[in-house]
Design a protein around this motif. Sequence first.
Motif, mmCIF file in Angstrom:
data_model
loop_
_atom_site.group_PDB
_atom_site.id
_atom_site.type_symbol
_atom_site.label_atom_id
_atom_site.label_comp_id
_atom_site.label_asym_id
_atom_site.label_seq_id
_atom_site.Cartn_x
_atom_site.Cartn_y
_atom_site.Cartn_z
ATOM 1 N N LEU A 1 16.091 32.910 -49.110
ATOM 2 C CA LEU A 1 16.513 32.371 -47.679
ATOM 3 C C LEU A 1 17.890 32.793 -47.426
ATOM 4 O O LEU A 1 18.674 32.901 -48.512
ATOM 5 N N VAL A 2 18.085 33.171 -46.259
ATOM 6 C CA VAL A 2 19.480 33.558 -45.800
ATOM 7 C C VAL A 2 19.444 32.773 -44.573
ATOM 8 O O VAL A 2 19.033 32.729 -43.626
ATOM 9 N N LEU A 3 20.861 31.942 -44.556
ATOM 10 C CA LEU A 3 21.118 31.360 -43.275
ATOM 11 C C LEU A 3 22.212 31.833 -42.592
ATOM 12 O O LEU A 3 23.435 32.326 -43.351
ATOM 13 N N ARG A 4 22.592 31.834 -41.295
ATOM 14 C CA ARG A 4 23.674 32.267 -40.795
ATOM 15 C C ARG A 4 24.204 31.486 -39.356
ATOM 16 O O ARG A 4 23.400 30.897 -38.674
ATOM 17 N N SER A 5 25.536 31.674 -39.284
ATOM 18 C CA SER A 5 26.286 30.802 -38.054
ATOM 19 C C SER A 5 27.529 31.485 -37.916
ATOM 20 O O SER A 5 28.076 32.105 -38.700
ATOM 21 N N LYS A 6 28.132 31.253 -36.561
ATOM 22 C CA LYS A 6 29.325 31.747 -36.313
ATOM 23 C C LYS A 6 30.397 30.755 -36.609
ATOM 24 O O LYS A 6 31.614 31.106 -36.657
ATOM 25 N N LYS A 7 29.925 29.570 -37.147
ATOM 26 C CA LYS A 7 30.867 28.371 -37.508
ATOM 27 C C LYS A 7 30.548 28.048 -38.728
ATOM 28 O O LYS A 7 29.116 27.946 -39.086
ATOM 29 N N ILE A 8 31.584 27.749 -39.815
ATOM 30 C CA ILE A 8 31.358 27.523 -40.982
ATOM 31 C C ILE A 8 30.497 26.345 -41.151
ATOM 32 O O ILE A 8 29.651 26.216 -42.338
ATOM 33 N N TYR A 9 30.561 25.376 -40.362
ATOM 34 C CA TYR A 9 29.892 24.267 -40.609
ATOM 35 C C TYR A 9 28.645 24.109 -40.003
ATOM 36 O O TYR A 9 27.876 23.012 -39.921
ATOM 37 N N GLY A 10 28.177 25.253 -39.075
ATOM 38 C CA GLY A 10 27.016 25.522 -38.581
ATOM 39 C C GLY A 10 27.044 25.082 -37.036
ATOM 40 O O GLY A 10 28.183 24.990 -36.418
ATOM 41 N N PRO A 11 25.710 24.927 -36.395
ATOM 42 C CA PRO A 11 24.422 24.970 -36.879
ATOM 43 C C PRO A 11 24.030 26.405 -37.563
ATOM 44 O O PRO A 11 24.328 27.438 -37.021
ATOM 45 N N LYS B 1 16.313 32.751 -42.019
ATOM 46 C CA LYS B 1 15.342 33.605 -42.323
ATOM 47 C C LYS B 1 14.919 34.125 -43.602
ATOM 48 O O LYS B 1 15.848 34.084 -44.533
ATOM 49 N N ILE B 2 13.682 34.059 -43.939
ATOM 50 C CA ILE B 2 13.230 34.739 -45.354
ATOM 51 C C ILE B 2 13.471 36.198 -45.418
ATOM 52 O O ILE B 2 13.059 36.764 -44.545
ATOM 53 N N VAL B 3 14.581 36.846 -46.485
ATOM 54 C CA VAL B 3 14.467 38.049 -46.421
ATOM 55 C C VAL B 3 14.065 38.722 -47.472
ATOM 56 O O VAL B 3 14.218 39.995 -47.747
ATOM 57 N N MET B 4 13.579 37.967 -48.601
ATOM 58 C CA MET B 4 12.793 38.422 -49.567
ATOM 59 C C MET B 4 11.637 37.775 -50.126
ATOM 60 O O MET B 4 11.923 36.260 -50.480
ATOM 61 N N ALA B 5 10.509 38.166 -50.590
ATOM 62 C CA ALA B 5 9.459 37.370 -51.221
ATOM 63 C C ALA B 5 8.790 38.135 -52.062
ATOM 64 O O ALA B 5 8.837 39.493 -51.914
ATOM 65 N N LYS C 1 31.008 35.816 -45.641
ATOM 66 C CA LYS C 1 31.488 36.232 -44.468
ATOM 67 C C LYS C 1 31.424 37.589 -43.952
ATOM 68 O O LYS C 1 31.887 38.575 -44.714
ATOM 69 N N ARG C 2 30.705 38.024 -42.700
ATOM 70 C CA ARG C 2 30.469 39.367 -42.472
ATOM 71 C C ARG C 2 30.361 39.634 -40.998
ATOM 72 O O ARG C 2 29.598 38.620 -40.215
ATOM 73 N N ASN C 3 31.045 40.300 -40.235
ATOM 74 C CA ASN C 3 31.084 40.596 -38.624
ATOM 75 C C ASN C 3 30.941 39.235 -38.048
ATOM 76 O O ASN C 3 30.278 39.328 -37.114
ATOM 77 N N GLY C 4 32.036 38.440 -38.451
ATOM 78 C CA GLY C 4 32.098 37.405 -37.845
ATOM 79 C C GLY C 4 30.961 36.047 -38.003
ATOM 80 O O GLY C 4 31.030 35.026 -37.346
ATOM 81 N N TYR C 5 30.139 36.378 -38.596
ATOM 82 C CA TYR C 5 29.233 35.498 -39.038
ATOM 83 C C TYR C 5 29.166 34.951 -40.715
ATOM 84 O O TYR C 5 29.942 35.670 -41.501
ATOM 85 N N TYR C 6 29.084 33.646 -40.841
ATOM 86 C CA TYR C 6 29.129 33.058 -42.101
ATOM 87 C C TYR C 6 27.671 33.079 -42.668
ATOM 88 O O TYR C 6 26.668 32.664 -41.981
ATOM 89 N N TYR C 7 27.443 33.610 -43.934
ATOM 90 C CA TYR C 7 26.054 33.815 -44.499
ATOM 91 C C TYR C 7 26.086 32.895 -45.767
ATOM 92 O O TYR C 7 26.997 32.885 -46.221
ATOM 93 N N ILE C 8 24.878 32.165 -45.631
ATOM 94 C CA ILE C 8 24.637 31.457 -47.045
ATOM 95 C C ILE C 8 23.352 32.042 -47.589
ATOM 96 O O ILE C 8 22.238 31.989 -47.075
ATOM 97 N N PHE C 9 23.327 32.309 -48.490
ATOM 98 C CA PHE C 9 22.316 33.207 -49.345
ATOM 99 C C PHE C 9 21.840 32.070 -50.289
ATOM 100 O O PHE C 9 22.540 31.722 -51.283
ATOM 101 N N ALA C 10 20.549 31.652 -50.140
ATOM 102 C CA ALA C 10 19.991 30.678 -51.016
ATOM 103 C C ALA C 10 18.606 30.612 -51.161
ATOM 104 O O ALA C 10 17.847 31.031 -50.173
ATOM 105 N N PRO C 11 18.013 30.488 -52.673
ATOM 106 C CA PRO C 11 16.642 30.377 -52.843
ATOM 107 C C PRO C 11 15.916 29.215 -52.608
ATOM 108 O O PRO C 11 16.632 28.270 -52.537
ATOM 109 N N ALA C 12 14.619 29.290 -51.970
ATOM 110 C CA ALA C 12 13.983 28.042 -51.833
ATOM 111 C C ALA C 12 12.651 28.296 -52.461
ATOM 112 O O ALA C 12 11.958 29.237 -52.656
#
Length: 557
Positions: free
Chosen positions: A248-258, A262-266, A228-239
Amino acid sequence: MNDLLGIYMCKKILFLAGIIACCTSVGSQEISKTWVADKGNGTYQNPVLYADYSDPDVCAANGDFYMTASSFNCIPGLPILHSRDLVNWSLVNYALPVQEPEDFFNKAQHGKGVWAPSIRFHNGEFYIYWGDPDYGIYRIKTKDPIGAWEKPVLVKAGKGLIDATPLWDEDGKAYLIYAYAGSRSGVNSILVICEMNAEGTQVITDPVMVFDGNDGKNHTIEGPKLYKRNGYYYIFAPAGGVATGWQLVLRSKKIYGPYESKIVMAQGNSTINGPHQGAWVDTHTNESWFVHFQDQGAYGRVIHLNPMEWKADWPIIGVDKDKDGCGEPVTTYKKPNVGQTYPIATPPESDEFNSRRLGLQWQWHANKLETYGFTTELGYLRLYAGSLSDKFVNFWEVPNLLMQKFPAEEFTATTKMTFTAKQDGEQAGLIIMGWDYSYLSLRKSGDSFVLQQVVCKDAELQNPEQLVELTSFPAEHLIMPGVADNEWKTIYLQVKVRKGAVCTFAYSLDGKKYIAAGDSFKARQGKWIGAKVGVFCVTPNPGNRGWTDVDWFRMSK
């Protein structure tokens, strides 16, 4: 008889003198002779760990960094590595000395056990969560990561539950994210979150799906890390798969989403394939860094360190040369700013066996039984011959293989051992172990010791070994008062590993002149782990067993 007793006494005196001479090195930690990431000029090279620390996770605690990684069926499990600068890492402990259920893991269970652990520092304690795909999600904790860890607690039982990470939110609630192994659950590429009790010992709600990678774009999403950072929940996950995927990184203002993604490294134009699954960590100087792995086949999943920056509340990992918001991994870079320079440190590799404690580089293929072997105060490690089962086909199911990870792309491993045999067929040797394996060993045969090379391809498929006898040596006799004569032989065994994991064996009778032995062999990874190198002693016979005394095991370039 008198001549033999005289030879024995001379050897004993020389042996004790050698112990005294090397006592000053006890407890000292050598720097690797095979790979050092710190270039000594304020920069580092990747991999920062050229060894198989698969699925790494890192946490920061009071200026220190601690890493753990998947250990699967290898014991001790859950390695604990320590660093002050994210570049120089020391192997300092294992959190899991025995894997549970004990009866199950007393046998070699390749590819099972500890999958993708996470490590967190919360309220003055260190927590590790991991998924065992056959039993469920476990938690273990301690106040001192270098000391003893508590016994594992089963947080959620179930088949196929893997890659678990906790998050303690500001409101006191605790959450758990995890994924699924399709081999056990029938589904994969799905990430779910559920709530835990405040102690983090039990899941208290049903899981809620927060991302489905079966979208035609992000297949094989796994290994989620929740922050969690700056009010966002972040999920770092490879795909995209271990060898060919992206971060891949996912972000949401709510823990359960939506959640948005965004792909942040390749890989991009770099040579670092599938930059995959790891940990975001901040230094106390407010720099962000990402520790992850790269799959290198027989060398395992080696560890890389990449810079990370934030733009518009999205991370960019690596170097974004084309400014598209997706970075590429670096091969060399300036070291993290941690306020000062720390000494070079590397995990242990060589072992003189001068301590009552076995070097931390060593692991068994299953829970260790006491009778596998013993350290001594005499400057050697004694391995007793493990009895092979009546159904023995090859070494895939043998648990008492004492091995360590490949430490670099190129290295030489040399060991000195004295093999004392009591029955025909007993053998001791130096092994390169994986799905394919090869070893050089001494085998007792009548009044001689036979030097042999063994190769086995696709060992998991229960293929038989292919054996070639190379030469033989007459047995020597060790005569001790009150003890029956034993036949014995001292030999130096060596394997050189070169680019492409090509291995060549050699032996020596004096430790100076080495003679090439057998054919070259191309190492191959094991089940979810890299190839390993180590020593063994086995017997096909029940009853009174022989042993091998391993004087030392040394790694060099």
